[in-house]
Design an enzyme around this catalytic site. Structure first.
Site, PDB file in Angstrom:
ATOM      1  N   ARG B 120       0.813  -1.227   0.000  1.00 28.36           N
ATOM      2  CA  ARG B 120       0.000   0.000   0.000  1.00 28.36           C
ATOM      3  C   ARG B 120       0.846   1.278   0.000  1.00 28.36           C
ATOM      4  NH1 ARG B 120      -3.105  -2.756   4.064  1.00 28.36           N
ATOM      5  NH2 ARG B 120      -4.799  -3.923   3.084  1.00 28.36           N
ATOM      6  N   LYS B 142       2.115  11.261 -11.250  1.00 34.11           N
ATOM      7  CA  LYS B 142       1.333  10.315 -12.053  1.00 34.11           C
ATOM      8  C   LYS B 142       2.153   9.051 -12.274  1.00 34.11           C
ATOM      9  CE  LYS B 142      -1.886  13.119 -14.748  1.00 34.11           C
ATOM     10  NZ  LYS B 142      -2.368  13.418 -16.118  1.00 34.11           N
ATOM     11  N   GLU B 184       7.937  18.510 -25.031  1.00 36.47           N
ATOM     12  CA  GLU B 184       7.232  18.792 -23.774  1.00 36.47           C
ATOM     13  C   GLU B 184       7.676  20.130 -23.176  1.00 36.47           C
ATOM     14  OE1 GLU B 184       4.721  17.110 -22.360  1.00 36.47           O
ATOM     15  OE2 GLU B 184       4.804  15.103 -23.222  1.00 36.47           O
ATOM     16  N   LYS B 226       5.260  23.095 -14.195  1.00 34.33           N
ATOM     17  CA  LYS B 226       4.515  21.881 -13.853  1.00 34.33           C
ATOM     18  C   LYS B 226       4.174  21.858 -12.363  1.00 34.33           C
ATOM     19  CE  LYS B 226       3.794  17.079 -14.495  1.00 34.33           C
ATOM     20  NZ  LYS B 226       4.003  15.883 -15.312  1.00 34.33           N
ATOM     21  N   GLU B 236      -5.958  16.174 -10.832  1.00 37.48           N
ATOM     22  CA  GLU B 236      -6.511  16.501 -12.137  1.00 37.48           C
ATOM     23  C   GLU B 236      -8.029  16.538 -12.152  1.00 37.48           C
ATOM     24  OE1 GLU B 236      -4.173  14.996 -15.368  1.00 37.48           O
ATOM     25  OE2 GLU B 236      -5.875  15.063 -16.728  1.00 37.48           O
ATOM     26  N   ARG B 240      -5.204  21.022 -13.949  1.00 31.09           N
ATOM     27  CA  ARG B 240      -4.038  20.191 -14.281  1.00 31.09           C
ATOM     28  C   ARG B 240      -4.115  19.619 -15.688  1.00 31.09           C
ATOM     29  NH1 ARG B 240      -0.603  15.696 -10.816  1.00 31.09           N
ATOM     30  NH2 ARG B 240       0.551  14.947 -12.603  1.00 31.09           N
ATOM     31  N   ASN B 244      -1.964  18.379 -20.439  1.00 29.47           N
ATOM     32  CA  ASN B 244      -2.179  17.406 -21.515  1.00 29.47           C
ATOM     33  C   ASN B 244      -2.366  18.081 -22.867  1.00 29.47           C
ATOM     34  OD1 ASN B 244      -2.146  15.088 -19.801  1.00 29.47           O
ATOM     35  ND2 ASN B 244      -4.179  15.675 -19.081  1.00 29.47           N
ATOM     36  N   HIS B 247      -2.032  16.208 -26.051  1.00 29.53           N
ATOM     37  CA  HIS B 247      -1.871  14.799 -25.716  1.00 29.53           C
ATOM     38  C   HIS B 247      -3.034  13.917 -26.144  1.00 29.53           C
ATOM     39  CE1 HIS B 247       1.592  16.193 -23.582  1.00 29.53           C
ATOM     40  NE2 HIS B 247       1.870  15.000 -23.100  1.00 29.53           N
ATOM     41  N   HIS B 251      -2.032  10.721 -28.029  1.00 28.83           N
ATOM     42  CA  HIS B 251      -2.326   9.357 -27.584  1.00 28.83           C
ATOM     43  C   HIS B 251      -3.033   8.568 -28.682  1.00 28.83           C
ATOM     44  CE1 HIS B 251      -2.043  10.344 -23.000  1.00 28.83           C
ATOM     45  NE2 HIS B 251      -0.865  10.272 -23.586  1.00 28.83           N
ATOM     46  N   HIS B 264       6.972   9.244 -27.795  1.00 32.54           N
ATOM     47  CA  HIS B 264       5.863   9.997 -27.196  1.00 32.54           C
ATOM     48  C   HIS B 264       5.978  11.494 -27.503  1.00 32.54           C
ATOM     49  CE1 HIS B 264       2.744  11.250 -24.487  1.00 32.54           C
ATOM     50  NE2 HIS B 264       3.596  11.927 -23.736  1.00 32.54           N
TER      51      HIS B 264
END
Lengths: 364, 364
Positions: B120, B142, B184, B226, B236, B240, B244, B247, B251, B264
């Protein structure tokens, strides 16, 4: 009568609704935000309560998908966790979906872990259908699956939006599971509240007969104590570990008996007797209080005698428990009934004595 | 010169150390608590930097175990995630272990998800070895793995204890990966800081030649932006999502080209041009600014022309993106360079125009 216990965790605070019929009270809709709901349940609970839940959800206009797990602790594994994720993806659930766990601890732990990690976390509601889940696993945000090497080794802390502890749902619980749940209720008395411990002994009959008022108080007070402890230490850096009273022994017993001999609560019952025995040996608990703990547990029809297991195997199984910190064994011991604490000052010889005393200590 | 950017998240705040040689600065030891360390790296990075890291760790007296993943985005899956967990269990790592990710985004995302869910959650340190990872994936918490149906569909928000963005480690980066990382960096200019966008254009040569001062400023300012955004909206729920920018298109392009055609950052480069095009079509961005974005990206040797893909396939692939909320497509658009925002007011016809314009728009 609905009793509401709040788990106070800042912006992650949430209510536990406790009472007969809370599931049908209309409050569930308040905790569903999006237009999608995924119910995770199992093949034993579904025939009993899925229809009730579907009826409640019909008002919400959400699209409802149902995933049924097979029953049993053996199913709490990564493979079924992945199956839940695949199911959510196949049914195109998005980030605003609500995952509802309808079932006992296995269903709640797995659905919760899936909710915690699906798209990095979606809304989660617990509807526990066993006493054990109502007083323990559904409250406090622990989610997990087992690994072949140990219980709950993989998981996350992830708080639900709400918990519906509907005591009507316990009516279909087999007697053995009912008693197993009482073990965790007794635990709250031992660790934090001597008056509650005494109340449980006094209401032994009412509880064994499942009197509604007695159940609601037992569940309510258990949830209150758990909520207080969790609020102090959400991620178990310290005090929260007292909720594991008896559990290090219990987890070892469960692992060494292949998870198929004892219900979790039964193993906890034995573990609590062993922890009381060690607390007495370490000069903390009086012999009388250690005996009272054992006796109270026994009067609820729970096992108090450890199975015949090698001490070395037990020690080894206890060593892979999550509560081990930097190689030192930490245990929860009791100074008195109502006052448990975490310690790494465990006397290895006395622990050995507790482990090997086994039958003798429990027959005396 | 070490630049320290703090990600301010209350009791989960942490520093990003940026500079040439920060890994060897002695600060790493401050972020290791227990007596165990698990390094997760890959077969490409290990021969380059593992020895350096091991030398740094030798002072800590911690037991160090190393897990090497194969290289590549295709390895970011549940099966390798499980392999990391098995490795931690086999080497008896306990709750006070520290997982260190030494590698690019794939290594960081997977090691982070494993750290987030092992027992955990255990301590986690990021040592990103690519520009992309230094300015993006290592910062903000993330973590994730991919599912055959989409990228990052399984994961958790889990903040590291510290990030070491050692710009010396970028020396071994292939030129193509270097440029992909710059995509980025440009993104931060477009979404939040027009001055930084202009600075990047002015320092095009210095950045392409990997001048140390230029790198440190580019990484530092990117991490600052960031950190500011993440601090406002860790999980998010809103703002936030502007991180993206580009993105959702990216994606979809990555998914439809089997994750093996574009890096990417390259897909993001194309996606940012498409998002600028749509922003212009929706009357937000001037045609001139849309062209400046495309031109700036192009001068860094990045692709700006989308591959020949069916609009319908693109729309479908965009539909399973995590940014879809309740079935409505949300996108990040720009009002001007330095001012991006989240919107679900996407004009389907104009989106269609952006998707089908494809080659034509990019050759004009």
């Amino acid at each position: 009568m609905t009793r509401i216990v709040t788990v106070p965790l800042g912006d992650r605070s949430y209510p536990i609704y406790i009472g007969a019929g809370v599931l049908r009270s209309g409050r569930l809709a308040e905790h569903i935000a999006g237009s999608q709901v995924a119910i995770v349940t199992n093949t034993v609970v579904a025939p009993l309560w899925l229809k009730t839940l579907n009826t409640v959800l019909a008002d919400s206009n959400a699209k409802v998908d149902v995933f049924e797990l097979p029953d049993g602790e053996a199913e709490k594994n990564l493979s079924n966790y992945e199956a839940i994720l695949d199911f959510l993806i196949a049914h195109k659930h998005n980030r605003s979906t609500t995952v509802i766990a309808l079932g006992g601890g296995v269903v709640g732990d797995m659905a919760g872990f899936a909710a915690a990690t699906y798209q990095r976390g979606v809304r989660f509601v617990q509807i526990p259908t066993t006493l054990l889940a109502q007083v323990d696993s559904s409250v406090g945000g622990k989610t997990a699956v087992n690994h072949p090497q140990g219980k709950n080794l993989i998981g996350a802390f992830y708080q639900p939006e709400a918990v519906f502890a509907d005591t009507e749902l316990l009516a279909t619980l087999p007697a053995r599971e009912w008693r197993a749940g009482i073990a965790e209720v007794i635990k709250y008395g031992i660790i934090q509240d001597c008056n509650f411990f005494n109340w449980l002994i006094e209401h032994n009959q009412a509880l064994l007969e499942m009197s509604s008022d007695a159940i609601i108080h037992a569940v309510g007070r258990s949830c209150e104590i758990k909520a207080e402890v969790v609020a102090q230490d959400e991620r178990e850096g310290g005090i929260r570990a007292i909720l594991n009273y008896g559990h290090t022994f219990a987890h070892a017993i469960e692992a060494l008996t292949g998870y198929n001999t004892y219900l979790h609560g039964e193993a906890v019952a034995i573990g609590m007797v062993m922890a009381a025995d060690l607390s007495w040996r370490q000069g903390l608990l009086t012999l009388n209080d250690s005996a009272r703990i054992k006796q109270a547990i026994g009067t609820f029809g729970l096992p108090v005698v450890p199975p015949a297991l090698e001490s070395e195997a037990m020690l080894n199984a206890m060593g892979m428990d999550k509560k081990v910190l930097d190689g030192r064994l930490r245990l929860i011991l009791a100074r008195s009934i109502g006052d448990a604490f975490v310690t790494d000052a465990v006397d290895q010889q006395l622990l050995q004595a507790t482990l090997s005393a086994g039958k003798r200590l429990c027959d005396d």
